[in-house]
Design a protein around this motif. Structure first.
Motif, PDB file in Angstrom:
ATOM      1  N   GLY A  33       0.558  -1.376  -0.073  1.00  0.00           N
ATOM      2  CA  GLY A  33       0.140  -0.363   0.159  1.00  0.00           C
ATOM      3  C   GLY A  33       1.035   1.356  -0.095  1.00  0.00           C
ATOM      4  O   GLY A  33       0.543   2.261  -0.662  1.00  0.00           O
ATOM      5  N   ALA A  34       2.215   0.774   1.033  1.00  0.00           N
ATOM      6  CA  ALA A  34       3.067   2.037   0.727  1.00  0.00           C
ATOM      7  C   ALA A  34       3.233   2.381  -0.364  1.00  0.00           C
ATOM      8  O   ALA A  34       3.860   4.032  -0.823  1.00  0.00           O
ATOM      9  CB  ALA A  34       3.973   2.017   1.929  1.00  0.00           C
ATOM     10  N   ALA A  35       3.420   1.857  -1.814  1.00  0.00           N
ATOM     11  CA  ALA A  35       3.700   1.741  -2.770  1.00  0.00           C
ATOM     12  C   ALA A  35       2.644   3.074  -4.011  1.00  0.00           C
ATOM     13  O   ALA A  35       3.437   3.284  -5.111  1.00  0.00           O
ATOM     14  CB  ALA A  35       3.849   0.870  -3.718  1.00  0.00           C
ATOM     15  N   ASP A  36       1.865   2.994  -3.446  1.00  0.00           N
ATOM     16  CA  ASP A  36       1.162   4.710  -3.955  1.00  0.00           C
ATOM     17  C   ASP A  36       1.918   5.638  -4.171  1.00  0.00           C
ATOM     18  O   ASP A  36       1.423   6.468  -4.552  1.00  0.00           O
ATOM     19  CB  ASP A  36      -0.102   4.466  -3.074  1.00  0.00           C
ATOM     20  CG  ASP A  36      -1.273   3.512  -2.520  1.00  0.00           C
ATOM     21  OD1 ASP A  36      -1.111   2.799  -3.803  1.00  0.00           O
ATOM     22  OD2 ASP A  36      -2.187   3.232  -2.209  1.00  0.00           O
ATOM     23  N   LEU A 181       2.317  -9.025  -3.490  1.00  0.00           N
ATOM     24  CA  LEU A 181       3.051  -9.376  -4.768  1.00  0.00           C
ATOM     25  C   LEU A 181       2.531  -8.910  -5.789  1.00  0.00           C
ATOM     26  O   LEU A 181       3.130  -7.992  -6.521  1.00  0.00           O
ATOM     27  CB  LEU A 181       3.643 -10.943  -4.569  1.00  0.00           C
ATOM     28  CG  LEU A 181       4.638 -11.458  -3.416  1.00  0.00           C
ATOM     29  CD1 LEU A 181       4.128 -12.975  -3.560  1.00  0.00           C
ATOM     30  CD2 LEU A 181       5.738 -10.560  -3.793  1.00  0.00           C
ATOM     31  N   ASP A 182       0.797  -9.624  -6.301  1.00  0.00           N
ATOM     32  CA  ASP A 182       0.557  -8.593  -7.140  1.00  0.00           C
ATOM     33  C   ASP A 182      -0.073  -7.204  -7.686  1.00  0.00           C
ATOM     34  O   ASP A 182       0.650  -6.577  -9.069  1.00  0.00           O
ATOM     35  CB  ASP A 182      -1.058  -9.172  -8.208  1.00  0.00           C
ATOM     36  CG  ASP A 182      -1.453 -10.427  -7.835  1.00  0.00           C
ATOM     37  OD1 ASP A 182      -0.065 -11.053  -8.173  1.00  0.00           O
ATOM     38  OD2 ASP A 182      -2.376 -11.037  -7.751  1.00  0.00           O
ATOM     39  N   SER A 183       0.173  -6.697  -6.781  1.00  0.00           N
ATOM     40  CA  SER A 183      -0.133  -4.901  -6.647  1.00  0.00           C
ATOM     41  C   SER A 183       1.560  -4.782  -6.481  1.00  0.00           C
ATOM     42  O   SER A 183       1.724  -3.564  -7.523  1.00  0.00           O
ATOM     43  CB  SER A 183      -0.329  -4.194  -5.227  1.00  0.00           C
ATOM     44  OG  SER A 183      -1.786  -4.984  -4.769  1.00  0.00           O
ATOM     45  N   LEU A 184       2.128  -4.999  -5.915  1.00  0.00           N
ATOM     46  CA  LEU A 184       3.779  -4.516  -6.394  1.00  0.00           C
ATOM     47  C   LEU A 184       4.340  -4.672  -7.505  1.00  0.00           C
ATOM     48  O   LEU A 184       4.927  -3.814  -8.048  1.00  0.00           O
ATOM     49  CB  LEU A 184       4.392  -4.844  -4.968  1.00  0.00           C
ATOM     50  CG  LEU A 184       5.031  -4.675  -3.410  1.00  0.00           C
ATOM     51  CD1 LEU A 184       4.884  -6.376  -2.544  1.00  0.00           C
ATOM     52  CD2 LEU A 184       5.263  -3.313  -3.579  1.00  0.00           C
ATOM     53  N   ARG A 185       3.883  -6.292  -8.355  1.00  0.00           N
ATOM     54  CA  ARG A 185       4.239  -6.283  -9.680  1.00  0.00           C
ATOM     55  C   ARG A 185       3.865  -5.245 -10.873  1.00  0.00           C
ATOM     56  O   ARG A 185       3.883  -4.351 -11.530  1.00  0.00           O
ATOM     57  CB  ARG A 185       3.873  -7.547 -10.109  1.00  0.00           C
ATOM     58  CG  ARG A 185       4.299  -8.594 -11.127  1.00  0.00           C
ATOM     59  CD  ARG A 185       4.330  -9.527 -11.008  1.00  0.00           C
ATOM     60  NE  ARG A 185       2.516 -10.453 -11.463  1.00  0.00           N
ATOM     61  CZ  ARG A 185       2.594 -11.055 -10.136  1.00  0.00           C
ATOM     62  NH1 ARG A 185       3.052 -11.021  -9.354  1.00  0.00           N
ATOM     63  NH2 ARG A 185       1.655 -11.571 -10.524  1.00  0.00           N
ATOM     64  N   LEU A 186       1.891  -5.124 -10.411  1.00  0.00           N
ATOM     65  CA  LEU A 186       1.867  -4.220 -10.966  1.00  0.00           C
ATOM     66  C   LEU A 186       2.026  -2.519 -10.999  1.00  0.00           C
ATOM     67  O   LEU A 186       2.113  -2.216 -11.717  1.00  0.00           O
ATOM     68  CB  LEU A 186      -0.061  -4.105 -10.598  1.00  0.00           C
ATOM     69  CG  LEU A 186      -0.920  -5.239 -10.875  1.00  0.00           C
ATOM     70  CD1 LEU A 186      -2.740  -5.034 -10.298  1.00  0.00           C
ATOM     71  CD2 LEU A 186      -0.815  -5.099 -12.182  1.00  0.00           C
ATOM     72  N   VAL A 187       2.750  -2.272 -10.310  1.00  0.00           N
ATOM     73  CA  VAL A 187       3.082  -1.245  -9.810  1.00  0.00           C
ATOM     74  C   VAL A 187       4.233  -0.379  -9.879  1.00  0.00           C
ATOM     75  O   VAL A 187       5.117   0.275 -11.066  1.00  0.00           O
ATOM     76  CB  VAL A 187       3.320  -0.602  -8.315  1.00  0.00           C
ATOM     77  CG1 VAL A 187       4.033   1.002  -8.103  1.00  0.00           C
ATOM     78  CG2 VAL A 187       1.741   0.086  -7.764  1.00  0.00           C
ATOM     79  N   GLY A 188       4.781  -2.411 -10.611  1.00  0.00           N
ATOM     80  CA  GLY A 188       6.582  -2.172 -10.771  1.00  0.00           C
ATOM     81  C   GLY A 188       7.977  -1.414  -9.527  1.00  0.00           C
ATOM     82  O   GLY A 188       8.749  -0.770  -9.979  1.00  0.00           O
ATOM     83  N   VAL A 189       7.396  -2.458  -8.996  1.00  0.00           N
ATOM     84  CA  VAL A 189       8.379  -1.990  -7.032  1.00  0.00           C
ATOM     85  C   VAL A 189       9.356  -1.950  -7.499  1.00  0.00           C
ATOM     86  O   VAL A 189       9.419  -3.691  -7.555  1.00  0.00           O
ATOM     87  CB  VAL A 189       7.522  -1.748  -5.957  1.00  0.00           C
ATOM     88  CG1 VAL A 189       8.915  -1.383  -4.944  1.00  0.00           C
ATOM     89  CG2 VAL A 189       6.289  -1.134  -6.049  1.00  0.00           C
TER      90      VAL A 189
END
Length: 255
Positions: A33-36, A181-189
């Protein structure tokens, strides 16, 4: 990550399952979430107004939970279902998968989650018949989609984990190893991106600590912070998923 890898979670006792769920505050869970912050930067949004609006939006679910806890629990479940299903990217089947993890505890593990619900919302629980009704509706919706046998098989394994594992373990496994993991991959962290991500994670942990006196339970305080932050996070992710096709210099979506 395939749900097959979640099967060992059925062996975790309650104490270990709780520790794994609380560990998500540091590993993948809150950080996704912090990757926002990265989303805002990549979409060209000014950072300070974004953070201000983010925190303002977080106050809305938090106020609902503190002043109308029963409505807060229902809103939490609905928001998590919509957000998790959306990030799954599997159409109606994704919402069924999210519903399986969120609703099976009320259907099959009421006694196991009762202490948490007592601290979180004064003991209120979604009735088992309501959980079954919602799951049945999601299942029928997913049937109309015509997903591949592979996806149905993976969903059956996820349901098996949700049925047999302690609900804390099933929630932690899905939250950490699938949704986050899906969210982080979508954002590309990647690489240096983790520095601001963990800076923002520290702020989210401070929020959970600030909420502890209101709940007197570490898991309830943590889930309250997660609920508060899920609304702005879901909106930020929706903006990211709906963005125009990015230039080549942007991270690939990961799908």
């Amino acid at each position: 990550m395939p749900s097959l890898y979640l099967l060992p979670l059925v062996l975790l006792p309650e104490g270990w399952a709780l520790a794994l769920l609380l560990l998500s505050a540091l590993v993948l869970g809150l950080p996704h979430g912090a990757a926002d912050l990265l989303v805002a930067r990549r979409l060209g949004w000014p950072l300070l107004p974004f953070v201000g609006l983010y925190l303002l939006l977080a106050l809305l679910p938090l106020a609902l939970l503190l002043f109308y806890p029963q409505a807060g629990l229902l809103a939490f479940l609905l928001l998590a279902l919509l957000h998790w299903g959306r990030v799954e990217g599997k159409g109606p089947l994704g919402y069924l998968r999210a519903g399986t993890v969120l609703l099976f505890p009320f259907l099959l593990h009421g006694e196991r989650i009762a202490p948490f619900l007592q601290a979180f919302v004064g003991g209120f629980a979604l009735p088992p018949w309501a959980a079954l009704f919602l799951l049945a509706g999601l299942f029928l919706w997913a049937l109309r989609q015509g997903a591949s046998p592979r996806l149905w098989g993976d969903t059956a394994l996820l349901a098996l984990v949700a049925a047999l594992a302690h609900p804390y373990a099933a929630l932690a496994g899905y939250f950490l190893l699938q949704h986050s993991l899906d969210s982080l991959r979508l954002v590309g962290v990647r690489g240096r991106d983790w520095l601001p991500v963990y800076g923002a994670t520290f702020g989210a942990i401070l929020l959970a600590l600030a909420l502890y006196p209101a709940f007197r339970d570490p898991l309830a305080a943590y889930m309250a912070a997660v609920f508060a932050l899920t609304l702005p996070h879901a909106l930020a992710m929706e903006a990211w998923l709906r963005r125009p096709l990015p230039p080549a210099r942007w991270p690939a979506p990961g799908r």
